[in-house]
Design an enzyme around this catalytic site. Sequence first.
Site, PDB file in Angstrom:
ATOM      1  CG  HIS A 106       6.576   1.265  -8.795  1.00  0.00           C
ATOM      2  ND1 HIS A 106       7.605   1.679  -7.983  1.00  0.00           N
ATOM      3  CD2 HIS A 106       5.781   2.342  -8.963  1.00  0.00           C
ATOM      4  CE1 HIS A 106       7.425   2.944  -7.651  1.00  0.00           C
ATOM      5  NE2 HIS A 106       6.331   3.378  -8.246  1.00  0.00           N
ATOM      6  CG  HIS A 108       2.289   4.097 -11.346  1.00  0.00           C
ATOM      7  ND1 HIS A 108       1.638   4.308 -10.158  1.00  0.00           N
ATOM      8  CD2 HIS A 108       3.574   4.494 -11.138  1.00  0.00           C
ATOM      9  CE1 HIS A 108       2.479   4.799  -9.268  1.00  0.00           C
ATOM     10  NE2 HIS A 108       3.673   4.923  -9.835  1.00  0.00           N
TER      11      HIS A 108
HETATM   12  P1  5GP Z   1       5.645   6.176  -7.054  1.00  0.00           P
HETATM   13  O1  5GP Z   1       5.178   7.543  -6.679  1.00  0.00           O
HETATM   14  O2  5GP Z   1       6.855   5.732  -6.249  1.00  0.00           O
HETATM   15  O3  5GP Z   1       5.843   6.002  -8.531  1.00  0.00           O
HETATM   16  O4  5GP Z   1       4.441   5.206  -6.715  1.00  0.00           O
HETATM   17  C1  5GP Z   1       4.370   4.437  -5.560  1.00  0.00           C
HETATM   18  C2  5GP Z   1       2.941   3.965  -5.443  1.00  0.00           C
HETATM   19  O5  5GP Z   1       2.884   3.020  -4.404  1.00  0.00           O
HETATM   20  C3  5GP Z   1       1.961   5.083  -5.101  1.00  0.00           C
HETATM   21  O6  5GP Z   1       0.971   5.176  -6.126  1.00  0.00           O
HETATM   22  C4  5GP Z   1       1.373   4.653  -3.761  1.00  0.00           C
HETATM   23  O7  5GP Z   1       0.008   4.927  -3.663  1.00  0.00           O
HETATM   24  C5  5GP Z   1       1.665   3.175  -3.721  1.00  0.00           C
HETATM   25  N1  5GP Z   1       1.871   2.639  -2.400  1.00  0.00           N
HETATM   26  C6  5GP Z   1       2.570   3.206  -1.374  1.00  0.00           C
HETATM   27  N2  5GP Z   1       2.609   2.375  -0.319  1.00  0.00           N
HETATM   28  C7  5GP Z   1       1.933   1.255  -0.683  1.00  0.00           C
HETATM   29  C8  5GP Z   1       1.635   0.024  -0.006  1.00  0.00           C
HETATM   30  O8  5GP Z   1       2.006  -0.208   1.147  1.00  0.00           O
HETATM   31  N3  5GP Z   1       0.928  -0.895  -0.699  1.00  0.00           N
HETATM   32  C9  5GP Z   1       0.493  -0.669  -1.982  1.00  0.00           C
HETATM   33  N4  5GP Z   1      -0.210  -1.638  -2.566  1.00  0.00           N
HETATM   34  N5  5GP Z   1       0.755   0.472  -2.647  1.00  0.00           N
HETATM   35  C10 5GP Z   1       1.470   1.422  -2.000  1.00  0.00           C
END
Ligand code: 5GP
Length: 142
Positions: free
Chosen positions: A103, A105
Amino acid sequence: MAPDEPRSDCIFCGIVEHRLPAHVVYEDERCLAFLDLFPLTRGHLLVIPKHHVDRLKELEPGLYGPFLAAVSELCRRVERLAPDYNVAMNQGARAGQIVFHLHVHLIPRYDHGNPFAVAHRARLDDGDARELVKILSPPAGR
Ligand code: 5GP
Ligand code: ZN
């Protein structure tokens, strides 16, 4: 399991398959974008390829264009909220990745300040720079 099959244990695959709820703002055949559930700022978005891969290097090259096009479209939309924003990817646990479905951001920035700022950044060391160029210059897989 093929790398692009939906994973029953993956939150983002669940969102792609509508098994889990999300505030979707963009969808095409190959990509999806939705609001982050724990936003760093108002309007924090996540853009994903629908096919499950955990890192950018696993993404099939045929999806580079569609994925970047979706990210770019969402950048234009984020500018409805704020002219400045971060486009970020965490790859691996040490880099802060907690959802292992690729993903990007998009984080609108309403205040000045560098979110990547640390207290002290030492200048690049010349010897280490030569070593790093040796490590990083050859193409992957050689
Ligand atoms: P990472 O730290 O893996 O780059 O980012 C994952 C993102 O996914 C985090 O910013 C977190 O807030 C978001 N996130 C985690 N669980 C969920 C969810 O169930 N739904 C949504 N929409 N975002 C999520
Ligand atoms: Zn997934």
